[in-house]
Design a protein around this motif. Structure first.
Motif, mmCIF file in Angstrom:
data_model
loop_
_atom_site.group_PDB
_atom_site.id
_atom_site.type_symbol
_atom_site.label_atom_id
_atom_site.label_comp_id
_atom_site.label_asym_id
_atom_site.label_seq_id
_atom_site.Cartn_x
_atom_site.Cartn_y
_atom_site.Cartn_z
ATOM 1 N N ASN A 121 0.821 -1.215 0.000
ATOM 2 C CA ASN A 121 0.000 0.000 0.000
ATOM 3 C C ASN A 121 0.856 1.268 0.000
ATOM 4 N N ASP A 122 1.894 1.261 -0.851
ATOM 5 C CA ASP A 122 2.812 2.396 -0.880
ATOM 6 C C ASP A 122 2.697 3.222 -2.156
ATOM 7 N N TRP A 188 -3.811 -3.485 2.399
ATOM 8 C CA TRP A 188 -3.337 -3.529 1.019
ATOM 9 C C TRP A 188 -3.995 -2.438 0.183
ATOM 10 N N GLY A 189 -3.249 -1.948 -0.781
ATOM 11 C CA GLY A 189 -3.868 -1.131 -1.811
ATOM 12 C C GLY A 189 -4.529 -2.045 -2.827
ATOM 13 N N ILE A 190 -5.743 -1.680 -3.248
ATOM 14 C CA ILE A 190 -6.463 -2.546 -4.193
ATOM 15 C C ILE A 190 -7.347 -1.716 -5.114
ATOM 16 N N ASN A 191 -7.487 -2.186 -6.330
ATOM 17 C CA ASN A 191 -8.427 -1.599 -7.259
ATOM 18 C C ASN A 191 -8.953 -2.705 -8.158
ATOM 19 N N GLY A 220 -7.758 1.989 -4.014
ATOM 20 C CA GLY A 220 -8.520 1.934 -2.776
ATOM 21 C C GLY A 220 -7.790 1.102 -1.741
ATOM 22 N N ILE A 221 -8.502 0.770 -0.652
ATOM 23 C CA ILE A 221 -7.897 0.064 0.481
ATOM 24 C C ILE A 221 -8.621 -1.256 0.698
ATOM 25 N N LEU A 222 -7.846 -2.320 0.912
ATOM 26 C CA LEU A 222 -8.385 -3.618 1.318
ATOM 27 C C LEU A 222 -7.990 -3.856 2.768
ATOM 28 N N GLU A 223 -8.984 -4.049 3.642
ATOM 29 C CA GLU A 223 -8.747 -4.310 5.054
ATOM 30 C C GLU A 223 -9.352 -5.652 5.445
ATOM 31 N N GLY A 224 -8.911 -6.175 6.586
ATOM 32 C CA GLY A 224 -9.520 -7.390 7.132
ATOM 33 C C GLY A 224 -8.652 -8.621 7.066
ATOM 34 N N ILE A 225 -7.556 -8.570 6.324
ATOM 35 C CA ILE A 225 -6.673 -9.741 6.250
ATOM 36 C C ILE A 225 -5.787 -9.765 7.499
ATOM 37 N N GLU A 226 -5.853 -10.857 8.214
ATOM 38 C CA GLU A 226 -5.093 -10.982 9.465
ATOM 39 C C GLU A 226 -4.501 -12.382 9.583
ATOM 40 N N ASN A 227 -3.372 -12.435 10.274
ATOM 41 C CA ASN A 227 -2.764 -13.708 10.675
ATOM 42 C C ASN A 227 -2.477 -14.643 9.506
ATOM 43 N N ILE A 228 -1.994 -14.072 8.422
ATOM 44 C CA ILE A 228 -1.550 -14.926 7.312
ATOM 45 C C ILE A 228 -0.025 -14.911 7.276
#
Length: 818
Positions: A121-122, A188-191, A220-228
């Motif tokens: 996300n940079d 993450w950055g996502i589109n 845009g922004i992707l949130e919710g990914i955890e513990n991978i």
């Protein structure tokens, strides 16, 4: 009351700015369900997944909301191995959805859906995954400086399903195909991208403002990914190839080749790519031309290892990978012949290490080794032979440090080095490169400084040279401009691992352009460009170039393309390169001239389309002019079968150029006529989205006839020469045919079959009849035939590790009871 109203207004404006400046966000959830990639979305995980929708148009009407009848809805879930995407693409006319089958990474004439992922996300780099309505995959890496690079191939899964309400896409992208930090919570950055091909409309979930050049910063922004966990990225791709060679005077001989590619993720950011005993025998043939200029012909890189993921190594334009394994020019006496001259120097091995840290520091190392090579030279008079070394054992190395910051700027340090064994020259080139953009991506300051050092290892002196470039420009909005300058010293030389045509010059330029960002009553898009460039020789101050150019590009309402341009050179200039005089300040005068062209390309959505491109150049010299045209019709018989024919004709009347040096060291020029014919045919038949037949045919015929011999004078003019009688006419007649079959029988695994025949004829005495030349090309004793089969198999360590076969050997065994 007025104060309260003012406060309310200010508060409302501030709130609006905050709302509209926030990036779109979508949240994902983890799932324990097994998801089958079948395009049905019938697993429980999809039912409660958040929907990303409300796409906006990229082109042609930037910013216009997506119509409800063609709305796009996207869901994302993830598990311990991959993320999954389910996209529903509504269409009120599903029977009109375009879905041409083609090779991987070819977008062709089809609707597309894509996901663009930046694990850090940079705003710097995106991994892009697309799939067409025919199920054909495309994947690539995007950076602002290099745009999209589709030479990168990842291993991922997808399935499409065309329905009565549109079409659906289901995708599985393993974490091994991505790059992201090792953190508990990921952001993450996502589109998401959609193309409605029949309307030539492109949409994105997070708006891509065409006023801003950098697309990755607008994700845009992707949130919710955890513990991978970042997986072990170890891929082994062994290959085996069998070749059969024959020609008119040579019996069929066979050759077996085998080797291996290795890709290993050193950590979450860095990857090692290595090839052991590489095989590039099935790469596309080069479009060789009759080269009468002072400069070598530059060829495209077709070897996958040197095209995939090389954006980091392209910084500063110091790397021309065709130098690695390039066969050097071999000088022999007039009465000698080279026996079995190789087409290239064999590459022993090559590796790349590249990646980027969390702080934005990119590090890249590319290294390749080529073998010591000799040829047998035969004396035609005595029959004796001798061994001549043409290339020593050589090591080629590139090292790059690239620091990115503020999501849109970078400073880079690059070094290239060539070390040759024995008394052969070594070379080293270093460069500092910068690309600086304002926070809103409205202005750019870019440039570089390069230093070259060549150790000749002979009696010649070592060479040290510098080159530099500086550019300042506005990069956003309807009107854009740039100004800048370039400089190169006499001894600057980066040609051992790069390519550079000119030295000892400095120049200045101004560029300006206008573009529409939204359609108007006449055009869907329109661009106008105006630029000027002036260049001087450092040693004499003479003008080497002075041009003023104006050109236009436009798409009309039917999405047909029109291009028109005028390139004017209103000054007589001096060419210091055409005389080929090493160490001397010889030059030839080039009269002022003007070139104009027109380009018309009809919409490729139609079954029948054409490209037409006439050009003409007129010199301020009696009878000297160039003209020609390209005509290329194409026909798509159906979604599987298409043909593209191309015909190019050019003629240069009274062209003037170097041909030789005489016994008195005079520089000999000739006034000549040159005619070129190029016929090409490209055919494609796709059995499905993994099996394809492709045909690529090219016949090239170009000849130059000298009708006036000239001697170059010290003032750049020339006088008639009646004493030089050597025949220096040139005729190059080339034939190439490739027929290929490819089958991706498993993810990352491919069978490819190639039949190739080719011939190359150069002569001083020749017929000027086209029929005779094409017959010579097809019936020549130099006509070679190659048949080859190559199999590459992709092995993923993670898949092997989780297999029953692997576990049966690695799990501890219990002691049997007696």
């Amino acid at each position: 009351m007025p104060k309260f109203s003012h406060l309310f207004l200010y508060g409302f404006l501030l709130f609006s700015c905050l709302v509209f400046s926030q990036k779109k966000t979508v949240k994902t959830k983890s799932t324990d369900n097994k998801i089958t990639i079948d395009g049905k979305f019938d697993e429980p995980a999809w039912k409660d997944a958040e929907i990303a929708t409300d796409f906006v148009m990229i082109e042609p009407d930037n910013g216009k909301p997506e119509p409800s009848e063609r709305r796009t809805e996207v869901k994302i879930v993830y598990d311990n191995t991959a993320i999954y995407i389910a996209a529903t693409l509504h269409d009120d006319e599903p029977q009109k959805i375009l879905k041409e089958y083609t090779l991987r990474d070819d977008f062709a004439t089809a609707d597309h859906f894509g996901v663009l992922i930046n694990g850090y996300n940079d705003g710097q780099q995106e991994f892009r995954f697309f799939v067409s309505a025919a199920g054909v995959q495309q994947d690539g890496v995007y950076t602002e400086s290099n745009d999209e690079d589709f030479s990168w191939d990842a291993i991922w899964d997808s399935h499409v399903d065309v329905t009565n309400f549109g079409w659906r896409v289901e995708m599985k992208i393993p974490y091994a195909a991505l790059r992201f930090p090792s953190e508990k919570k990921q952001t993450w950055g996502i589109n998401f991208y959609r193309e409605v091909r029949r309307l030539r409309q492109q949409f994105s979930w997070s708006m891509l403002d065409r006023k801003i050049a950098n697309e990755s910063t607008q994700a845009g922004i992707l949130e919710g990914i955890e513990n991978i966990e970042t997986p072990t990225r170890l891929f082994i791709i062994p290959y085996a190839s069998q070749y059969l060679y024959s020609s008119k005077f040579q019996k069929t001989v066979g050759e077996f080749k085998g080797g291996m590619d290795i890709k290993y993720g050193i950590n979450d950011a860095f990857t090692l790519d290595a090839i052991l005993i590489p095989d590039f025998g099935q790469t596309k043939f080069d479009n060789v031309e009759l080269n009468l200029t002072a400069f070598e012909q530059q060829f495209s890189e077709n070897r996958p290892f040197f095209t995939e993921g090389t954006d980091l190594f392209s910084k500063g334009s110091l790397l021309y990978t065709r130098r690695i394994g390039e066969t050097p020019e071999i000088n022999v006496a007039d009465n000698e012949t080279i026996i079995d001259q190789p087409g290239s120097i064999r590459l022993i091995n090559a590796l790349k290490v590249s990646g980027r840290t969390k702080s934005g520091l990119g590090i890249g190392v590319l290294n390749a080794v080529t073998e010591n090579t000799s040829v047998i030279v035969k004396n035609n008079d005595t029959g004796e032979t001798r061994l001549q070394n043409i290339a020593p054992l050589a090591n080629y190395n590139v090292f790059v440090l690239d620091q990115r910051f503020r999501q849109n700027s970078s400073i880079s340090l690059i070094n290239t080095n060539v070390t040759r064994n024995g008394e052969f020259r070594d070379a080293n080139v270093s460069a500092l490169v910068w690309d600086l953009n304002t926070k809103k991506n409205t202005y750019n300051l870019s440039g570089n400084v390069k230093y070259s050092y060549v150790n000749n290892r002979t009696d010649e002196e070592d060479k040290k040279g510098v080159a530099a470039y500086l550019n300042l420009g506005e990069t956003s909005g309807n009107y854009r401009y740039s100004i800048g300058g370039v400089y190169a010293s006499t001894d600057f030389d980066n040609n051992d691992l790069g390519i550079n045509f000119m030295t000892h010059y400095h120049g200045f330029y101004i560029n300006s352009n206008y573009r529409t960002l939204n359609p108007n009553k006449i055009f869907n898009s329109f661009q106008a460009f105006l630029n000027t460039y002036t260049e001087f020789d450092n040693r004499t101050g003479r003008i080497q170039a002075g041009n003023l150019n104006l050109y236009f590009n436009a798409f009309d309402k039917l999405n047909d393309f029109y291009g028109f341009g005028i390139y004017s050179n209103p000054l007589d200039v001096s060419d210091f390169y055409e005389p080929r005089s090493t160490g001397e300040q010889r030059f030839v005068n080039i009269p002022r001239n003007v070139r104009t062209y027109f380009l018309y390309s009809t919409n490729y959505n139609r079954q029948f389309a054409i490209d037409f491109n006439p050009t003409i150049t007129i010199f301020d010299e009696k009878g000297r002019r160039n003209y020609g045209f390209l005509f290329s019709p194409r026909y798509r018989f159906n979604d599987r079968f298409s043909l593209i024919y191309g015909f190019t004709f050019t003629r240069q009347n009274n062209n003037v150029g170097w041909i030789d040096f005489d016994d008195d060291d005079n520089t000999i020029f000739a006034r000549r006529n040159r005619i070129t014919y190029i016929n090409t045919l490209q055919g494609k038949y796709s059995i499905n989205n993994t099996m394809n037949f492709n045909l690529n045919v090219r016949h090239y015929w170009s000849y130059a006839t000298n009708h006036e011999i000239l001697t170059l004078m010290d003032d750049g003019s020339y006088v008639n020469n009646s004493s030089y009688t050597t025949n220096k006419n040139s005729n190059l007649n080339l034939w190439n045919l490739d027929l290929t079959y490819s089958w991706w029988f498993a993810p990352g695994s491919q069978v490819s079959v190639l039949y190739r025949n080719n011939s190359a004829l150069f002569s001083r005495e020749f017929s000027r009849q086209y029929e005779n030349n094409i017959n010579d090309a097809l019936n020549s004793e130099n006509l070679n035939h190659v048949f080859s089969i190559s199999i590459r198999y992709f092995i993923d360590y993670n898949t092997v590790k989780n297999s029953r076969f692997y576990n049966s050997f690695t799990k501890p065994k219990t002691r049997e009871r007696f």
